[in-house]
Design a protein around this motif. Sequence first.
Motif, PDB file in Angstrom:
ATOM      1  N   VAL A  51      14.444  -3.500  43.255  1.00 18.17           N
ATOM      2  CA  VAL A  51      13.713  -3.790  44.491  1.00 18.17           C
ATOM      3  C   VAL A  51      12.377  -4.503  44.244  1.00 18.17           C
ATOM      4  O   VAL A  51      11.707  -4.889  45.183  1.00 18.17           O
ATOM      5  N   ARG A  52      11.996  -4.689  42.991  1.00 18.29           N
ATOM      6  CA  ARG A  52      10.707  -5.344  42.752  1.00 18.29           C
ATOM      7  C   ARG A  52      10.817  -6.848  43.006  1.00 18.29           C
ATOM      8  O   ARG A  52      11.857  -7.460  42.761  1.00 18.29           O
ATOM      9  N   PRO A  53       9.742  -7.467  43.518  1.00 15.75           N
ATOM     10  CA  PRO A  53       9.814  -8.884  43.941  1.00 15.75           C
ATOM     11  C   PRO A  53       9.613  -9.854  42.775  1.00 15.75           C
ATOM     12  O   PRO A  53       8.614 -10.540  42.686  1.00 15.75           O
ATOM     13  N   TYR A  54      10.578  -9.904  41.880  1.00 18.02           N
ATOM     14  CA  TYR A  54      10.440 -10.766  40.704  1.00 18.02           C
ATOM     15  C   TYR A  54      10.507 -12.253  41.052  1.00 18.02           C
ATOM     16  O   TYR A  54      11.187 -12.646  41.996  1.00 18.02           O
ATOM     17  N   ILE A  55       9.819 -13.055  40.250  1.00 13.00           N
ATOM     18  CA  ILE A  55       9.985 -14.513  40.299  1.00 13.00           C
ATOM     19  C   ILE A  55      11.133 -14.819  39.350  1.00 13.00           C
ATOM     20  O   ILE A  55      11.061 -14.520  38.157  1.00 13.00           O
ATOM     21  N   ASP A  56      12.198 -15.400  39.884  1.00 12.08           N
ATOM     22  CA  ASP A  56      13.406 -15.636  39.095  1.00 12.08           C
ATOM     23  C   ASP A  56      13.322 -16.993  38.395  1.00 12.08           C
ATOM     24  O   ASP A  56      13.322 -18.031  39.039  1.00 12.08           O
ATOM     25  N   LEU A  57      13.267 -16.956  37.060  1.00  7.12           N
ATOM     26  CA  LEU A  57      13.195 -18.196  36.277  1.00  7.12           C
ATOM     27  C   LEU A  57      14.469 -18.373  35.443  1.00  7.12           C
ATOM     28  O   LEU A  57      14.448 -18.997  34.393  1.00  7.12           O
ATOM     29  N   GLY A  58      15.560 -17.780  35.896  1.00  8.97           N
ATOM     30  CA  GLY A  58      16.816 -17.896  35.149  1.00  8.97           C
ATOM     31  C   GLY A  58      16.869 -16.849  34.050  1.00  8.97           C
ATOM     32  O   GLY A  58      17.134 -15.681  34.294  1.00  8.97           O
ATOM     33  N   GLY A  59      16.581 -17.268  32.827  1.00  5.43           N
ATOM     34  CA  GLY A  59      16.661 -16.378  31.664  1.00  5.43           C
ATOM     35  C   GLY A  59      15.655 -15.242  31.661  1.00  5.43           C
ATOM     36  O   GLY A  59      15.838 -14.252  30.963  1.00  5.43           O
ATOM     37  N   ILE A  60      14.584 -15.395  32.426  1.00  2.00           N
ATOM     38  CA  ILE A  60      13.632 -14.288  32.563  1.00  2.00           C
ATOM     39  C   ILE A  60      13.171 -14.158  34.012  1.00  2.00           C
ATOM     40  O   ILE A  60      13.250 -15.106  34.784  1.00  2.00           O
ATOM     41  N   LYS A  61      12.716 -12.961  34.328  1.00  2.00           N
ATOM     42  CA  LYS A  61      12.105 -12.721  35.638  1.00  2.00           C
ATOM     43  C   LYS A  61      10.707 -12.181  35.376  1.00  2.00           C
ATOM     44  O   LYS A  61      10.505 -11.350  34.490  1.00  2.00           O
ATOM     45  N   ILE A  62       9.761 -12.676  36.162  1.00  2.00           N
ATOM     46  CA  ILE A  62       8.363 -12.298  36.001  1.00  2.00           C
ATOM     47  C   ILE A  62       7.906 -11.563  37.251  1.00  2.00           C
ATOM     48  O   ILE A  62       8.199 -11.998  38.367  1.00  2.00           O
ATOM     49  N   LEU A  63       7.178 -10.499  37.053  1.00  2.00           N
ATOM     50  CA  LEU A  63       6.615  -9.760  38.178  1.00  2.00           C
ATOM     51  C   LEU A  63       5.288 -10.415  38.567  1.00  2.00           C
ATOM     52  O   LEU A  63       4.389 -10.513  37.742  1.00  2.00           O
ATOM     53  N   PRO A  64       5.176 -10.929  39.811  1.00  2.00           N
ATOM     54  CA  PRO A  64       3.916 -11.571  40.193  1.00  2.00           C
ATOM     55  C   PRO A  64       2.777 -10.559  40.196  1.00  2.00           C
ATOM     56  O   PRO A  64       2.997  -9.389  40.484  1.00  2.00           O
ATOM     57  N   ARG A  65       1.586 -11.013  39.834  1.00  2.00           N
ATOM     58  CA  ARG A  65       0.414 -10.136  39.895  1.00  2.00           C
ATOM     59  C   ARG A  65      -0.817 -10.992  40.158  1.00  2.00           C
ATOM     60  O   ARG A  65      -0.802 -12.192  39.914  1.00  2.00           O
ATOM     61  N   PHE A 123       3.631  -8.892  29.228  1.00  2.00           N
ATOM     62  CA  PHE A 123       4.804  -9.169  28.389  1.00  2.00           C
ATOM     63  C   PHE A 123       5.857  -8.071  28.585  1.00  2.00           C
ATOM     64  O   PHE A 123       7.041  -8.344  28.729  1.00  2.00           O
ATOM     65  N   ARG A 124       5.394  -6.834  28.646  1.00  2.00           N
ATOM     66  CA  ARG A 124       6.317  -5.706  28.812  1.00  2.00           C
ATOM     67  C   ARG A 124       6.970  -5.688  30.195  1.00  2.00           C
ATOM     68  O   ARG A 124       8.031  -5.092  30.361  1.00  2.00           O
ATOM     69  N   SER A 125       6.348  -6.335  31.176  1.00  2.00           N
ATOM     70  CA  SER A 125       6.927  -6.310  32.529  1.00  2.00           C
ATOM     71  C   SER A 125       8.031  -7.353  32.704  1.00  2.00           C
ATOM     72  O   SER A 125       8.701  -7.393  33.723  1.00  2.00           O
ATOM     73  N   ILE A 126       8.222  -8.208  31.698  1.00  4.46           N
ATOM     74  CA  ILE A 126       9.230  -9.281  31.811  1.00  4.46           C
ATOM     75  C   ILE A 126      10.641  -8.703  31.730  1.00  4.46           C
ATOM     76  O   ILE A 126      10.909  -7.790  30.958  1.00  4.46           O
ATOM     77  N   VAL A 127      11.513  -9.268  32.555  1.00  6.33           N
ATOM     78  CA  VAL A 127      12.932  -8.887  32.531  1.00  6.33           C
ATOM     79  C   VAL A 127      13.708 -10.057  31.939  1.00  6.33           C
ATOM     80  O   VAL A 127      13.556 -11.195  32.372  1.00  6.33           O
ATOM     81  N   VAL A 128      14.529  -9.766  30.931  1.00  5.86           N
ATOM     82  CA  VAL A 128      15.360 -10.812  30.325  1.00  5.86           C
ATOM     83  C   VAL A 128      16.750 -10.753  30.943  1.00  5.86           C
ATOM     84  O   VAL A 128      17.371  -9.695  30.997  1.00  5.86           O
ATOM     85  N   VAL A 129      17.205 -11.910  31.445  1.00  7.87           N
ATOM     86  CA  VAL A 129      18.528 -12.002  32.062  1.00  7.87           C
ATOM     87  C   VAL A 129      19.426 -12.765  31.092  1.00  7.87           C
ATOM     88  O   VAL A 129      19.436 -13.992  31.069  1.00  7.87           O
ATOM     89  N   ARG A 130      20.144 -12.023  30.289  1.00  2.00           N
ATOM     90  CA  ARG A 130      20.958 -12.639  29.237  1.00  2.00           C
ATOM     91  C   ARG A 130      22.191 -13.319  29.824  1.00  2.00           C
ATOM     92  O   ARG A 130      22.637 -14.353  29.341  1.00  2.00           O
ATOM     93  N   GLY A 131      22.762 -12.745  30.883  1.00  2.00           N
ATOM     94  CA  GLY A 131      23.977 -13.320  31.464  1.00  2.00           C
ATOM     95  C   GLY A 131      25.183 -12.948  30.627  1.00  2.00           C
ATOM     96  O   GLY A 131      25.061 -12.528  29.480  1.00  2.00           O
ATOM     97  N   GLY A 132      26.346 -13.135  31.188  1.00  2.00           N
ATOM     98  CA  GLY A 132      27.560 -12.697  30.513  1.00  2.00           C
ATOM     99  C   GLY A 132      28.213 -13.755  29.652  1.00  2.00           C
ATOM    100  O   GLY A 132      29.088 -13.465  28.851  1.00  2.00           O
ATOM    101  N   SER A 133      27.793 -15.022  29.781  1.00  3.72           N
ATOM    102  CA  SER A 133      28.489 -16.079  29.055  1.00  3.72           C
ATOM    103  C   SER A 133      28.152 -16.022  27.563  1.00  3.72           C
ATOM    104  O   SER A 133      27.017 -15.726  27.184  1.00  3.72           O
ATOM    105  N   PRO A 134      29.140 -16.325  26.708  1.00  4.26           N
ATOM    106  CA  PRO A 134      28.885 -16.289  25.276  1.00  4.26           C
ATOM    107  C   PRO A 134      27.887 -17.385  24.890  1.00  4.26           C
ATOM    108  O   PRO A 134      27.948 -18.502  25.410  1.00  4.26           O
ATOM    109  N   MET A 135      26.976 -17.049  24.000  1.00  5.29           N
ATOM    110  CA  MET A 135      25.983 -18.018  23.509  1.00  5.29           C
ATOM    111  C   MET A 135      25.758 -17.767  22.043  1.00  5.29           C
ATOM    112  O   MET A 135      25.704 -16.614  21.616  1.00  5.29           O
ATOM    113  N   PRO A 150       9.692  -4.979  27.173  1.00  7.08           N
ATOM    114  CA  PRO A 150      10.387  -5.876  28.091  1.00  7.08           C
ATOM    115  C   PRO A 150      11.794  -5.343  28.396  1.00  7.08           C
ATOM    116  O   PRO A 150      12.416  -4.750  27.539  1.00  7.08           O
ATOM    117  N   PHE A 151      12.226  -5.610  29.627  1.00  7.47           N
ATOM    118  CA  PHE A 151      13.448  -4.986  30.121  1.00  7.47           C
ATOM    119  C   PHE A 151      14.660  -5.908  30.022  1.00  7.47           C
ATOM    120  O   PHE A 151      14.539  -7.112  30.159  1.00  7.47           O
TER     121      PHE A 151
END
Length: 199
Positions: free
Chosen positions: A32-46, A170-182, A23-24
Amino acid sequence: MTDPSSVDGPRKVAPDDRATTGPFDESEANPVRPYIDLGGIKILPREGLNLRLEVEEQTKRIVAVGLDYAGSTLQVQPFAAPRSAGLWEETREQIRQQIRQQGGRVEEREGPLGPELLAEVPVVAGPDGTAGKRLARFIGVDGPRWFLRGVIGGAATADVEAAAAVEDLFRSIVVVRGGSPMPPRDLIPLKMPATPGSA
């Protein structure tokens, strides 16, 4: 063998090629890939992929993303993690204890993504309250400042082809951690995809 509980805390557990095969982290994803944006993760449609958002009753917050694919289910959750330490070692131990407390069986094995747990989880199966067992695979990958946990059910717990398809998902998922402290172990916020019907 190195001591997993070194000065920095538990070691990170991830495939050696995680940065190139996932996972990325958001910084590693193809923009440029058309991810579905779910906030904390992005999923590649298939083709054949169905997406479900799991919502906590009281808070109405999305706590997990459920993916139905290849006759299997994959539930994923992204968590904040320390920069230098991983969460998967500790999380596996917690899952093991929970399943044993429920009367289930669990074994650790080396999977394509690293150490994983194969569990027989007791479930109430019939309307008469008869107990059944459900097989589940618990997978996890420590990334930079995040940890992605997956629970696999259905065909991919036993069938090699289905397992490969779900591991690839699972490996195609992108994790968007964001810059805010958590705080570590906090769920990275998830949200509804912006464009309905594009999933």
